[in-house]
Motif scaffolding. Structure first.
Motif, short mmCIF file in Angstrom:
data_model
loop_
_atom_site.label_atom_id
_atom_site.label_comp_id
_atom_site.label_asym_id
_atom_site.label_seq_id
_atom_site.Cartn_x
_atom_site.Cartn_y
_atom_site.Cartn_z
N GLN A 13 0.83 -1.20 0.00
CA GLN A 13 0.00 0.00 0.00
C GLN A 13 0.87 1.26 0.00
OE1 GLN A 13 -2.65 -0.26 3.37
NE2 GLN A 13 -4.08 -1.57 2.26
N PRO A 14 0.35 2.35 -0.50
CA PRO A 14 1.10 3.62 -0.42
C PRO A 14 1.50 3.92 1.02
CG PRO A 14 -0.80 3.85 -1.84
CD PRO A 14 -0.93 2.49 -1.22
N GLY A 15 2.72 4.37 1.18
CA GLY A 15 3.25 4.63 2.51
C GLY A 15 3.95 3.44 3.13
N GLY A 16 3.81 2.29 2.51
CA GLY A 16 4.41 1.08 3.05
C GLY A 16 5.87 0.92 2.67
N SER A 17 6.44 -0.23 3.06
CA SER A 17 7.85 -0.51 2.83
C SER A 17 8.05 -1.88 2.22
CB SER A 17 8.63 -0.44 4.15
OG SER A 17 8.56 0.84 4.74
N LEU A 18 9.13 -2.02 1.49
CA LEU A 18 9.58 -3.30 0.96
C LEU A 18 11.09 -3.30 0.98
CD1 LEU A 18 7.47 -4.06 -2.27
CD2 LEU A 18 7.43 -5.34 -0.12
N ARG A 19 11.67 -4.50 1.09
CA ARG A 19 13.11 -4.63 0.95
C ARG A 19 13.40 -5.60 -0.19
NH1 ARG A 19 17.81 -6.94 4.98
NH2 ARG A 19 16.81 -8.93 4.41
N LEU A 20 14.05 -5.09 -1.21
CA LEU A 20 14.46 -5.93 -2.33
C LEU A 20 15.85 -6.49 -2.06
CD1 LEU A 20 13.34 -3.76 -5.39
CD2 LEU A 20 12.00 -5.38 -4.02
N SER A 21 16.07 -7.72 -2.53
CA SER A 21 17.38 -8.36 -2.42
C SER A 21 17.90 -8.68 -3.80
CB SER A 21 17.27 -9.66 -1.61
OG SER A 21 16.81 -9.41 -0.30
N CYS A 22 19.20 -8.60 -3.94
CA CYS A 22 19.88 -8.94 -5.19
C CYS A 22 21.00 -9.90 -4.83
CB CYS A 22 20.42 -7.68 -5.85
SG CYS A 22 21.45 -7.97 -7.30
N ALA A 23 20.79 -11.18 -5.09
CA ALA A 23 21.78 -12.20 -4.75
C ALA A 23 22.67 -12.49 -5.95
CB ALA A 23 21.07 -13.47 -4.31
N ALA A 24 23.97 -12.39 -5.73
CA ALA A 24 24.93 -12.63 -6.80
C ALA A 24 25.51 -14.03 -6.69
CB ALA A 24 26.06 -11.61 -6.72
N SER A 25 25.80 -14.63 -7.83
CA SER A 25 26.49 -15.91 -7.87
C SER A 25 27.45 -15.91 -9.05
CB SER A 25 25.50 -17.07 -7.98
OG SER A 25 24.73 -16.96 -9.16
N GLY A 26 28.53 -16.66 -8.89
CA GLY A 26 29.52 -16.73 -9.96
C GLY A 26 30.54 -15.61 -9.92
N PHE A 27 30.40 -14.69 -9.00
CA PHE A 27 31.38 -13.62 -8.82
C PHE A 27 31.21 -13.03 -7.42
CE2 PHE A 27 28.76 -9.75 -9.20
CZ PHE A 27 27.58 -10.29 -9.71
N THR A 28 32.19 -12.27 -7.00
CA THR A 28 32.15 -11.65 -5.68
C THR A 28 31.56 -10.26 -5.80
OG1 THR A 28 34.14 -12.88 -5.03
CG2 THR A 28 33.56 -10.95 -3.71
N SER A 29 30.34 -10.10 -5.31
CA SER A 29 29.62 -8.84 -5.51
C SER A 29 30.33 -7.65 -4.89
CB SER A 29 28.19 -8.94 -4.99
OG SER A 29 28.18 -9.16 -3.58
N GLY A 30 31.10 -7.89 -3.84
CA GLY A 30 31.83 -6.80 -3.19
C GLY A 30 32.87 -6.16 -4.09
N ASP A 31 33.27 -6.86 -5.14
CA ASP A 31 34.25 -6.32 -6.08
C ASP A 31 33.60 -5.56 -7.23
OD1 ASP A 31 36.33 -9.30 -5.84
OD2 ASP A 31 36.27 -7.49 -4.59
N TYR A 32 32.27 -5.49 -7.20
CA TYR A 32 31.51 -4.88 -8.28
C TYR A 32 30.67 -3.71 -7.76
CZ TYR A 32 32.47 -8.81 -11.43
OH TYR A 32 33.08 -9.74 -12.24
N ALA A 33 30.50 -2.73 -8.61
CA ALA A 33 29.46 -1.73 -8.36
C ALA A 33 28.12 -2.42 -8.62
CB ALA A 33 29.62 -0.54 -9.29
N ILE A 34 27.16 -2.18 -7.73
CA ILE A 34 25.84 -2.79 -7.88
C ILE A 34 24.80 -1.67 -7.92
CG2 ILE A 34 24.14 -4.37 -6.93
CD1 ILE A 34 26.67 -5.83 -7.56
N ALA A 35 23.92 -1.76 -8.89
CA ALA A 35 22.90 -0.73 -9.07
C ALA A 35 21.51 -1.34 -9.13
CB ALA A 35 23.17 0.05 -10.35
N TRP A 36 20.56 -0.52 -8.80
CA TRP A 36 19.14 -0.85 -9.00
C TRP A 36 18.58 0.10 -10.06
CZ3 TRP A 36 16.60 -5.00 -7.06
CH2 TRP A 36 17.18 -5.66 -5.97
N PHE A 37 17.88 -0.48 -11.01
CA PHE A 37 17.15 0.26 -12.03
C PHE A 37 15.68 -0.13 -11.92
CE2 PHE A 37 20.60 1.90 -14.77
CZ PHE A 37 21.67 1.18 -14.25
N ARG A 38 14.82 0.64 -12.52
CA ARG A 38 13.42 0.26 -12.58
C ARG A 38 12.82 0.70 -13.91
NH1 ARG A 38 10.79 4.32 -7.98
NH2 ARG A 38 10.99 6.27 -9.18
#
Length: 120
Positions: A13-38
């Motif tokens: 609902q409007p005003g509410g919250s969500l938490r999206l997750s982005c799980a990486a595999s095959g590489f170390t995500s800490g070595d990469y810039a990570i972005a969210w697009f929509r």
């Protein structure tokens, strides 16, 4: 194989919250810039947020600044997007993307997206 998998989307609902997750595999995500697009229906894809792989700097679109927070958990190889005070106009498919160079529009690795619908 390098892969990103988004999760956490849904109906809120409007005003509410969500938490999206982005799980990486095959590489170390800490070595990469990570972005969210929509991408909302009949609209162009837009950058929402990014976290740097160099100094941990974070970037936000003006439309989400103060409401969304991007963060990393390197132990889980996962990046999160905490979304608060959600609005109708936040409705979109959210994609995460990774690149070893920097935060940029032409990121090298993309997930398949997760749908966020903000509606009463």
């Amino acid at each position: 194989q390098e892969q990103l998998v988004e999760s956490g989307g849904g109906l809120v609902q409007p005003g509410g919250s969500l938490r999206l997750s982005c799980a990486a595999s095959g590489f170390t995500s800490g070595d990469y810039a990570i972005a969210w697009f929509r991408q909302a229906p009949e609209k162009k894809r837009e950058a929402v947020s990014c976290i740097s792989n160099t100094d941990g700097s974070t970037f936000y679109a003006m439309s989400v600044k103060g409401r969304f927070t991007i963060s990393r958990d390197n132990a889980k190889n996962t990046v999160y997007l905490q979304m608060n005070s959600l609005k109708h106009e936040d409705t979109a498919v959210y994609y995460c993307a990774a690149d070893p160079r920097s935060c940029r529009v032409d990121m090298g690795i993309w997930g398949k997206g997760t749908l966020v619908t903000v509606s009463s």
